[in-house]
Design a protein around this motif. Structure first.
Motif, PDB file in Angstrom:
ATOM      1  N   UNK A  37      25.300  43.222  31.752  1.00  0.00           N
ATOM      2  CA  UNK A  37      26.605  42.799  31.254  1.00  0.00           C
ATOM      3  C   UNK A  37      26.637  42.972  29.748  1.00  0.00           C
ATOM      4  N   UNK A  38      27.842  43.073  29.193  1.00  0.00           N
ATOM      5  CA  UNK A  38      28.003  43.347  27.767  1.00  0.00           C
ATOM      6  C   UNK A  38      27.752  42.090  26.937  1.00  0.00           C
ATOM      7  N   UNK A  39      27.615  42.298  25.632  1.00  0.00           N
ATOM      8  CA  UNK A  39      27.334  41.217  24.686  1.00  0.00           C
ATOM      9  C   UNK A  39      28.563  40.912  23.837  1.00  0.00           C
ATOM     10  N   UNK A  40      28.522  39.784  23.148  1.00  0.00           N
ATOM     11  CA  UNK A  40      29.535  39.456  22.157  1.00  0.00           C
ATOM     12  C   UNK A  40      29.209  40.198  20.857  1.00  0.00           C
ATOM     13  N   UNK A  41      30.230  40.630  20.179  1.00  0.00           N
ATOM     14  CA  UNK A  41      30.030  41.388  18.946  1.00  0.00           C
ATOM     15  C   UNK A  41      29.305  40.584  17.882  1.00  0.00           C
ATOM     16  N   UNK A  42      29.639  39.313  17.744  1.00  0.00           N
ATOM     17  CA  UNK A  42      29.109  38.524  16.632  1.00  0.00           C
ATOM     18  C   UNK A  42      27.742  37.926  16.902  1.00  0.00           C
ATOM     19  N   UNK A  44      25.429  39.004  19.575  1.00  0.00           N
ATOM     20  CA  UNK A  44      24.491  39.901  20.256  1.00  0.00           C
ATOM     21  C   UNK A  44      23.929  39.283  21.531  1.00  0.00           C
ATOM     22  N   UNK A  45      24.538  38.197  21.981  1.00  0.00           N
ATOM     23  CA  UNK A  45      24.145  37.533  23.217  1.00  0.00           C
ATOM     24  C   UNK A  45      25.181  37.829  24.302  1.00  0.00           C
ATOM     25  N   UNK A  67      19.427  35.797  20.939  1.00  0.00           N
ATOM     26  CA  UNK A  67      19.013  37.026  20.276  1.00  0.00           C
ATOM     27  C   UNK A  67      18.933  36.868  18.757  1.00  0.00           C
ATOM     28  N   UNK A  68      17.817  37.274  18.182  1.00  0.00           N
ATOM     29  CA  UNK A  68      17.569  37.289  16.733  1.00  0.00           C
ATOM     30  C   UNK A  68      17.592  35.887  16.118  1.00  0.00           C
ATOM     31  N   UNK A  69      17.509  34.857  16.943  1.00  0.00           N
ATOM     32  CA  UNK A  69      17.629  33.495  16.440  1.00  0.00           C
ATOM     33  C   UNK A  69      19.035  32.952  16.528  1.00  0.00           C
ATOM     34  N   UNK A  70      19.988  33.790  16.979  1.00  0.00           N
ATOM     35  CA  UNK A  70      21.365  33.336  17.142  1.00  0.00           C
ATOM     36  C   UNK A  70      21.508  32.724  18.535  1.00  0.00           C
ATOM     37  N   UNK A 183      27.571  49.965  20.763  1.00  0.00           N
ATOM     38  CA  UNK A 183      27.950  49.936  19.350  1.00  0.00           C
ATOM     39  C   UNK A 183      26.901  49.198  18.523  1.00  0.00           C
ATOM     40  N   UNK A 184      26.415  48.074  19.044  1.00  0.00           N
ATOM     41  CA  UNK A 184      25.386  47.324  18.331  1.00  0.00           C
ATOM     42  C   UNK A 184      24.111  48.144  18.173  1.00  0.00           C
TER      43      UNK A 184
END
Length: 220
Positions: A37-42, A44-45, A67-70, A183-184
């Motif tokens: 499934x796709x992620x949120x732009x802001x 990355x989750x 992701x990345x600590x977010x 895109x990410x």
């Protein structure tokens, strides 16, 4: 974790394609099928709306990755799980000691306040900045890669956090449309934000990145 939840043959598990292949591999090892499934732009989750759209009668679980600590939007994802009778499992990232975490956040705030020419992280509450990930605007992967080479040439360590989304790897190839994921993968770059960095290190990083701002104009 998946096997303990009774997930196995005939089940589908929704996972992100933006990240490491280990999550999809764990699903296969449990006997189930990974569905991307796709992620949120802001963040990355996983995008809760994309997860909801991927649920079907075979969906047994969703694996959420911070992701990345977010932090992912676990509340909305659990709401999706409750509505559809799907288990929501979290795969967290190890956090740092308090002092190190506070220093990383201070470094991230310094960078976000001074970097230009890149899109900085959104600074959400609870962000642990295991990686300080920016987006390089312009024309996608060629511009991001050129930016990375130029920054490295100035002695600044940086890396592409996700080179190939999992659904584009040979083992897990899927003909699915995940625009934010792709895109990410084309635009993101992880800049150093280690707690051990000095103010001078941060200033060098800002100078190296900002000097490239004029090169990042999209082609029309």
């Amino acid at each position: 974790m998946l096997r303990a939840a009774g997930i196995g043959t005939g089940d589908e598990v929704i996972v992100p394609a933006f990240g490491n292949v280990e999550i999809a591999e764990a699903v296969v090892l449990a006997g189930a099928v990974p569905v991307f499934a796709d992620i949120e732009q802001s963040t990355y989750c996983l995008d809760p709306a994309a997860v909801a759209a991927s649920v079907n009668s075979r969906t047994a679980a969703v694996v959420v990755v911070h992701r990345f600590g977010h932090p992912a939007d676990v509340r909305r994802l659990r709401d999706v799980g409750q509505r559809h009778g799907v288990l929501v499992l979290e795969q967290g990232e190890l956090d740092a000691p308090f002092d190190e975490l506070a220093q990383r956040r201070a470094h991230a705030a310094y960078l976000s306040g001074r970097l230009s020419g890149v899109v900085t992280p959104d600074g959400a509450e609870g962000h642990g900045y295991q990686q300080y990930v920016v987006r390089v605007p312009g024309n996608g992967r060629p511009d991001r890669d050129a930016f990375a080479r130029s920054v490295r040439a100035k002695g600044i360590d940086c890396r592409v956090p996700v080179k190939t989304p999992v659904h584009r790897t040979p083992k897990f190839w899927r003909d699915v449309c995940l625009p934010e994921t792709e895109r990410a993968a084309d635009e993101t770059l992880a800049l150093p934000v280690d707690a051990s960095m000095s103010r001078r290190d941060l200033q060098r990083l800002v100078s190296a990145c900002n000097a490239l701002g004029g090169l990042l104009q999209p082609a029309f």
